[in-house]
Write an enzyme that holds these catalytic residues in place. Structure first.
Site, PDB file in Angstrom:
ATOM      1  N   LYS A 148       0.828  -1.214   0.000  1.00 30.48           N
ATOM      2  CA  LYS A 148       0.000   0.000   0.000  1.00 30.48           C
ATOM      3  C   LYS A 148       0.863   1.265   0.000  1.00 30.48           C
ATOM      4  O   LYS A 148       0.677   2.152  -0.843  1.00 30.48           O
ATOM      5  CB  LYS A 148      -0.900  -0.002   1.242  1.00 30.48           C
ATOM      6  CG  LYS A 148      -1.602   1.319   1.504  1.00 30.48           C
ATOM      7  CD  LYS A 148      -2.476   1.267   2.722  1.00 30.48           C
ATOM      8  CE  LYS A 148      -1.786   1.539   4.034  1.00 30.48           C
ATOM      9  NZ  LYS A 148      -1.405   2.942   4.293  1.00 30.48           N
ATOM     10  N   ASN A 149       1.803   1.343   0.951  1.00 24.48           N
ATOM     11  CA  ASN A 149       2.539   2.591   1.120  1.00 24.48           C
ATOM     12  C   ASN A 149       3.430   2.910  -0.076  1.00 24.48           C
ATOM     13  O   ASN A 149       3.675   4.073  -0.390  1.00 24.48           O
ATOM     14  CB  ASN A 149       3.380   2.547   2.401  1.00 24.48           C
ATOM     15  CG  ASN A 149       2.495   2.628   3.642  1.00 24.48           C
ATOM     16  OD1 ASN A 149       1.295   2.863   3.534  1.00 24.48           O
ATOM     17  ND2 ASN A 149       3.090   2.425   4.807  1.00 24.48           N
ATOM     18  N   ARG A 182      -3.760  10.628   4.770  1.00 23.49           N
ATOM     19  CA  ARG A 182      -2.645  11.571   4.864  1.00 23.49           C
ATOM     20  C   ARG A 182      -1.684  11.481   3.686  1.00 23.49           C
ATOM     21  O   ARG A 182      -1.032  12.461   3.342  1.00 23.49           O
ATOM     22  CB  ARG A 182      -1.869  11.300   6.143  1.00 23.49           C
ATOM     23  CG  ARG A 182      -2.650  11.578   7.392  1.00 23.49           C
ATOM     24  CD  ARG A 182      -1.824  11.221   8.590  1.00 23.49           C
ATOM     25  NE  ARG A 182      -0.472  11.729   8.435  1.00 23.49           N
ATOM     26  CZ  ARG A 182      -0.112  12.975   8.712  1.00 23.49           C
ATOM     27  NH1 ARG A 182      -0.976  13.807   9.209  1.00 23.49           N
ATOM     28  NH2 ARG A 182       1.125  13.373   8.517  1.00 23.49           N
ATOM     29  N   CYS A 215      -4.727  12.474  13.358  1.00 26.03           N
ATOM     30  CA  CYS A 215      -5.507  11.263  13.127  1.00 26.03           C
ATOM     31  C   CYS A 215      -5.489  10.470  14.426  1.00 26.03           C
ATOM     32  O   CYS A 215      -4.873  10.888  15.405  1.00 26.03           O
ATOM     33  CB  CYS A 215      -4.960  10.460  11.962  1.00 26.03           C
ATOM     34  SG  CYS A 215      -3.368   9.740  12.294  1.00 26.03           S
ATOM     35  N   ARG A 249       0.742  14.023  13.963  1.00 28.85           N
ATOM     36  CA  ARG A 249       1.289  13.845  12.618  1.00 28.85           C
ATOM     37  C   ARG A 249       1.405  15.145  11.814  1.00 28.85           C
ATOM     38  O   ARG A 249       0.731  15.314  10.782  1.00 28.85           O
ATOM     39  CB  ARG A 249       0.465  12.796  11.871  1.00 28.85           C
ATOM     40  CG  ARG A 249       0.438  11.479  12.609  1.00 28.85           C
ATOM     41  CD  ARG A 249      -0.279  10.411  11.877  1.00 28.85           C
ATOM     42  NE  ARG A 249       0.508   9.833  10.808  1.00 28.85           N
ATOM     43  CZ  ARG A 249       0.133   8.764  10.117  1.00 28.85           C
ATOM     44  NH1 ARG A 249      -1.006   8.188  10.372  1.00 28.85           N
ATOM     45  NH2 ARG A 249       0.892   8.283   9.166  1.00 28.85           N
ATOM     46  N   ASP A 267       3.971  -0.059  12.311  1.00 25.68           N
ATOM     47  CA  ASP A 267       2.789  -0.631  11.661  1.00 25.68           C
ATOM     48  C   ASP A 267       2.575  -2.108  11.997  1.00 25.68           C
ATOM     49  O   ASP A 267       1.576  -2.692  11.585  1.00 25.68           O
ATOM     50  CB  ASP A 267       2.884  -0.456  10.132  1.00 25.68           C
ATOM     51  CG  ASP A 267       2.612   0.974   9.702  1.00 25.68           C
ATOM     52  OD1 ASP A 267       2.184   1.785  10.543  1.00 25.68           O
ATOM     53  OD2 ASP A 267       2.833   1.287   8.512  1.00 25.68           O
TER      54      ASP A 267
HETATM   55  C1  UD1 Z   1       4.326   6.492   6.897  1.00 23.89           C
HETATM   56  C2  UD1 Z   1       3.433   5.323   6.575  1.00 23.89           C
HETATM   57  C3  UD1 Z   1       2.774   4.779   7.839  1.00 23.89           C
HETATM   58  C4  UD1 Z   1       3.829   4.472   8.900  1.00 23.89           C
HETATM   59  C5  UD1 Z   1       4.760   5.665   9.115  1.00 23.89           C
HETATM   60  C6  UD1 Z   1       5.915   5.352  10.042  1.00 23.89           C
HETATM   61  C7  UD1 Z   1       2.677   5.819   4.325  1.00 23.89           C
HETATM   62  C8  UD1 Z   1       1.552   6.174   3.434  1.00 23.89           C
HETATM   63  N1  UD1 Z   1       2.420   5.743   5.640  1.00 23.89           N
HETATM   64  O1  UD1 Z   1       3.494   7.519   7.424  1.00 23.89           O
HETATM   65  O2  UD1 Z   1       2.068   3.582   7.496  1.00 23.89           O
HETATM   66  O3  UD1 Z   1       3.181   4.170  10.118  1.00 23.89           O
HETATM   67  O4  UD1 Z   1       5.302   6.092   7.856  1.00 23.89           O
HETATM   68  O5  UD1 Z   1       6.611   4.246   9.590  1.00 23.89           O
HETATM   69  O6  UD1 Z   1       3.766   5.560   3.869  1.00 23.89           O
HETATM   70  N2  UD1 Z   1       6.557  13.983  11.680  1.00 23.89           N
HETATM   71  C9  UD1 Z   1       6.732  15.294  12.077  1.00 23.89           C
HETATM   72  N3  UD1 Z   1       6.825  16.259  11.092  1.00 23.89           N
HETATM   73  C10 UD1 Z   1       6.744  15.968   9.766  1.00 23.89           C
HETATM   74  C11 UD1 Z   1       6.568  14.617   9.375  1.00 23.89           C
HETATM   75  C12 UD1 Z   1       6.475  13.644  10.368  1.00 23.89           C
HETATM   76  O7  UD1 Z   1       6.810  15.586  13.265  1.00 23.89           O
HETATM   77  O8  UD1 Z   1       6.837  16.884   8.926  1.00 23.89           O
HETATM   78  C13 UD1 Z   1       6.468  12.920  12.723  1.00 23.89           C
HETATM   79  C14 UD1 Z   1       5.101  12.226  12.749  1.00 23.89           C
HETATM   80  O9  UD1 Z   1       4.169  12.930  13.514  1.00 23.89           O
HETATM   81  C15 UD1 Z   1       5.481  10.900  13.350  1.00 23.89           C
HETATM   82  C16 UD1 Z   1       6.881  10.630  12.809  1.00 23.89           C
HETATM   83  O10 UD1 Z   1       7.375  11.897  12.390  1.00 23.89           O
HETATM   84  O11 UD1 Z   1       5.522  10.961  14.747  1.00 23.89           O
HETATM   85  C17 UD1 Z   1       6.940   9.670  11.658  1.00 23.89           C
HETATM   86  O12 UD1 Z   1       6.028  10.075  10.657  1.00 23.89           O
HETATM   87  P1  UD1 Z   1       6.252   9.756   9.115  1.00 23.89           P
HETATM   88  O13 UD1 Z   1       7.427   8.883   8.958  1.00 23.89           O
HETATM   89  O14 UD1 Z   1       6.229  11.047   8.367  1.00 23.89           O
HETATM   90  O15 UD1 Z   1       4.935   8.938   8.783  1.00 23.89           O
HETATM   91  P2  UD1 Z   1       4.036   9.023   7.501  1.00 23.89           P
HETATM   92  O16 UD1 Z   1       4.884   9.296   6.291  1.00 23.89           O
HETATM   93  O17 UD1 Z   1       2.862   9.899   7.763  1.00 23.89           O
END
Ligand code: UD1
Length: 416
Positions: free
Chosen positions: A22-23, A91, A115, A120, A303
């Site tokens: 999916k991701n 997201r 969420c 996030r 995950d």
């Molecule tokens: C992706 C995955 C999700 C997985 C996650 C962590 C997809 C579509 N989703 O989510 O399934 O659980 O990686 O492996 O690929 N953060 C910030 N600032 C930012 C960006 C992130 O503080 O600008 C924080 C988030 O709140 C979180 C952490 O960084 O606590 C990790 O988030 P991130 O790796 O960005 O997750 P996603 O890309 O949203």
């Protein structure tokens, strides 16, 4: 309301195959916005998140044909605006920002908001685009970014964000000069995206490590790519075998990227054999408690946390699960406790004291992986577990109940 009914207590046996990731598929679909022409992406799983992404891309003007093999034509993009209605449900929609900005110099994308599993934010995406020359305003819940021509930059991420790394990497493909992302996320889905982008002529090196270098090019060609298999779905199916003291083989596993999960399942006492792209798991029902901390790849994936927790509710002793990626990812605990589990949460730790038997209950899914954890618990519980709010499950698991039925589970979807 649509629910999943699970009659627990049957050992699962047999072979199933994991679907496309999916991701990875979601990110690669957004990458098609980087250039016109007909992109071909195979192995796309049939999921609600994929339909949402399809709707978003079609809204922008991409023409999409096919089912699991998609042909996407992003030649005529009419709109560079991703509305709240679509972004709030998923997201990953925020990933259109980088490609739109890099190709058209203008994009307006709704802020995703929080969420169930945490706040996030997307601050790291925004800071990086500013460093690459974009002028960004946040107005009425939307990020409006403009940039005549993006330029390369050295981006040091505060933490390895998966979506941030992907968004920056895509934008950098069309920026002037070289972009270096430091403290980049190393998730295999990022390497899969890089592979897809390279098929289009992008110059990316270092993906899979903490430093990714992207040399911008004037133009990309259409992407031709097959999506990698889903390591989280594969891990979930393996735990279905383990939690029922069964003997399950999962084909089409990205074994090389599942190290932390397979290692933990061995530590729990399961026999785990990987051969080629298949993994076989056997359990005699005797499960050992473990300590586990979620962390960015190559650590144990957040995950997989909820699914492993279901398994550990039946271990012979007390396990400790520390969640370090998301701040609020223990919502499934209360539901598991309703099924007779003994779990106590203290800040970022869940202390799981194993019980001899789980009991069926009516439970409610709160997010995608939590819904999988409740179904896994239901497979082992005595009686009929009814899981509601299964739209969360449909976001990220292709035909999970059919795959489990194939392995001998007594599970069905129905109306309550
Ligand atoms: C992706 C995955 C999700 C997985 C996650 C962590 C997809 C579509 N989703 O989510 O399934 O659980 O990686 O492996 O690929 N953060 C910030 N600032 C930012 C960006 C992130 O503080 O600008 C924080 C988030 O709140 C979180 C952490 O960084 O606590 C990790 O988030 P991130 O790796 O960005 O997750 P996603 O890309 O949203």
């Amino acid at each position: 309301m649509e629910c999943i009914f699970v009659n627990g207590g049957r050992a699962l046996n047999g072979t199933v195959a994991a679907s496309g990731a999916k991701n990875s598929a979601l990110a690669i679909m957004t990458a098609t916005l980087l250039c016109g022409g007909k992109h071909r992406i195979s192995g796309v799983p049939d999921l609600r998140d994929i339909s949402t992404m399809k709707r978003l891309l079609e809204h922008l003007g991409v023409q999409i044909k096919g089912e699991s093999e998609f042909e996407l034509d992003a030649t005529h993009i009419d709109i560079v605006d991703a509305p709240y209605e679509l972004v709030k449900t998923m997201r990953a929609s925020f990933l259109v920002l980088g490609p739109l900005l890099a190709r058209f110099g203008n994009a307006r994308v709704s802020l995703p908001g929080g969420c169930a599993i945490g706040l996030r934010p997307v601050d790291m995406h925004i800071k990086a685009f500013e460093a690459m020359g974009a002028d960004i305003k946040i107005e009425n819940g939307y990020v409006h970014a403009v940039c005549e021509r993006m330029h390369g930059a050295r981006i040091l991420l505060d933490m390895p964000t998966v979506g941030g790394t992907e968004n920056i990497m895509m934008a950098a493909c069309l920026a002037d000069g070289v972009t270096v992302i430091e403290n980049a996320a190393r998730e295999p889905e990022i390497s899969d995206l890089a592979l897809a982008l390279r098929s289009a002529g992008a110059r990316i090196t270092g993906d899979g490590s903490g430093t990714i270098t992207i040399e911008g090019v004037k133009e990309l060609a259409p992407i031709v790519h097959t999506v990698m298999p889903d390591r989280i779905e594969a891990g979930t199916l393996l735990i279905a075998g383990a939690i029922t003291a069964g003997d399950v083989t999962v084909d089409n596993c990205p074994v090389e990227y599942m190290g932390a999960t397979l290692e933990k399942l061995r530590e729990v006492g399961c026999v785990v054999d990987a051969s080629g792209d298949s993994v076989r798991i056997c359990s005699n029902g005797s499960l050992q408690p473990v300590e586990v901390t979620t962390s960015p790849y190559p650590g144990f994936p957040t995950d997989m946390q909820a699914q492993l927790m279901s398994l550990l509710t039946l271990a012979e002793g007390t396990s400790l699960i520390r969640e370090t990626v998301f701040e609020n990812r223990f919502i499934h605990v209360a539901e598991l406790d309703r099924m007779g589990a003994h779990i106590r949460v203290e800040r970022d730790c869940a202390i799981v004291t194993g019980v001899a038997q789980l009991e069926a209950a009516r439970v409610m899914a709160s997010d995608l992986r939590a819904s999988a954890s409740l179904i896994l618990a239901g497979l082992a519980a005595r009686g009929t577990t009814v899981v509601s709010r299964i739209y969360h499950l449909d976001r990220g698991y292709e035909a999970l109940e059919k795959k489990l039925q194939h392995l001998g589970a007594d599970i069905r979807r129905g109306q309550e």
